[in-house]
Scaffold this motif. Structure first.
Motif, PDB file in Angstrom:
ATOM      1  N   UNK A   1       4.224   8.495  16.514  1.00  0.00           N
ATOM      2  CA  UNK A   1       5.084   8.559  15.338  1.00  0.00           C
ATOM      3  C   UNK A   1       4.677   7.429  14.403  1.00  0.00           C
ATOM      4  N   UNK A   2       4.181   7.752  13.192  1.00  0.00           N
ATOM      5  CA  UNK A   2       3.823   6.680  12.260  1.00  0.00           C
ATOM      6  C   UNK A   2       5.083   6.016  11.710  1.00  0.00           C
ATOM      7  N   UNK A   3       5.009   4.710  11.608  1.00  0.00           N
ATOM      8  CA  UNK A   3       6.136   3.947  11.079  1.00  0.00           C
ATOM      9  C   UNK A   3       5.860   3.567   9.625  1.00  0.00           C
ATOM     10  N   UNK A   4       6.905   3.236   8.903  1.00  0.00           N
ATOM     11  CA  UNK A   4       6.747   2.873   7.495  1.00  0.00           C
ATOM     12  C   UNK A   4       6.051   1.520   7.398  1.00  0.00           C
ATOM     13  N   UNK A   5       5.156   1.369   6.432  1.00  0.00           N
ATOM     14  CA  UNK A   5       4.451   0.096   6.302  1.00  0.00           C
ATOM     15  C   UNK A   5       5.376  -1.010   5.791  1.00  0.00           C
ATOM     16  N   UNK A   6       4.989  -2.243   6.063  1.00  0.00           N
ATOM     17  CA  UNK A   6       5.741  -3.410   5.613  1.00  0.00           C
ATOM     18  C   UNK A   6       5.396  -3.644   4.143  1.00  0.00           C
ATOM     19  N   UNK A   7       6.376  -4.001   3.369  1.00  0.00           N
ATOM     20  CA  UNK A   7       6.157  -4.172   1.933  1.00  0.00           C
ATOM     21  C   UNK A   7       5.158  -5.285   1.635  1.00  0.00           C
ATOM     22  N   UNK A   8       5.178  -6.367   2.428  1.00  0.00           N
ATOM     23  CA  UNK A   8       4.263  -7.492   2.191  1.00  0.00           C
ATOM     24  C   UNK A   8       2.834  -7.179   2.622  1.00  0.00           C
ATOM     25  N   UNK A   9       2.655  -6.291   3.570  1.00  0.00           N
ATOM     26  CA  UNK A   9       1.320  -5.955   4.106  1.00  0.00           C
ATOM     27  C   UNK A   9       1.122  -4.441   4.121  1.00  0.00           C
ATOM     28  N   UNK A  10       0.829  -3.831   2.988  1.00  0.00           N
ATOM     29  CA  UNK A  10       0.662  -2.369   2.974  1.00  0.00           C
ATOM     30  C   UNK A  10      -0.623  -1.906   3.659  1.00  0.00           C
TER      31      UNK A  10
END
Length: 108
Positions: free
Chosen positions: A55-64
């Motif tokens: 399951x892919x998770x949403x990326x972190x805003x600081x590290x896309x």
């Protein structure tokens, strides 16, 4: 004491059993073909199960640039089991083809 007066039972016939059918049976090739179809379906099932287990998770805003995936053990385990079963079926298909083609009777 004479030989006729003994009470020992007679020994059973200990000869090797004689097989009626030989190993060289062309219908084994049909069984091997069916097993290869089953193995292909099992590989497809393993790929599908593996995709369900990641399951892919949403990326972190600081590290896309970072990508994260969560692995669900029950789906991944089922995918590994299906792949292993496919391998066993392929090995048996190879055995069936070998027996259908190469095993010849010793009668000349």
């Amino acid at each position: 004491m004479t030989a006729a007066g003994t009470s020992e039972p007679e020994a059973p016939d200990l000869a090797w059993p004689v097989g009626t059918a030989g190993l060289n049976e062309p219908k084994r090739a049909l069984v091997a073909a069916a097993e290869l179809v089953a193995a292909a379906l099992l590989v497809w099932l393993a790929v599908w199960l593996w995709s369900r287990g990641t399951v892919p998770l949403t990326p972190i805003a600081e590290r896309p640039d970072l990508a994260f995936e969560r692995y669900e053990g029950n789906w991944i385990g089922a995918a590994v089991a299906a792949g292993t079963l496919a391998l066993v079926v392929v090995l048996d298909a190879v055995r069936q083809v070998t027996l259908a083609v190469r095993a010849r009777s010793r009668r000349t």
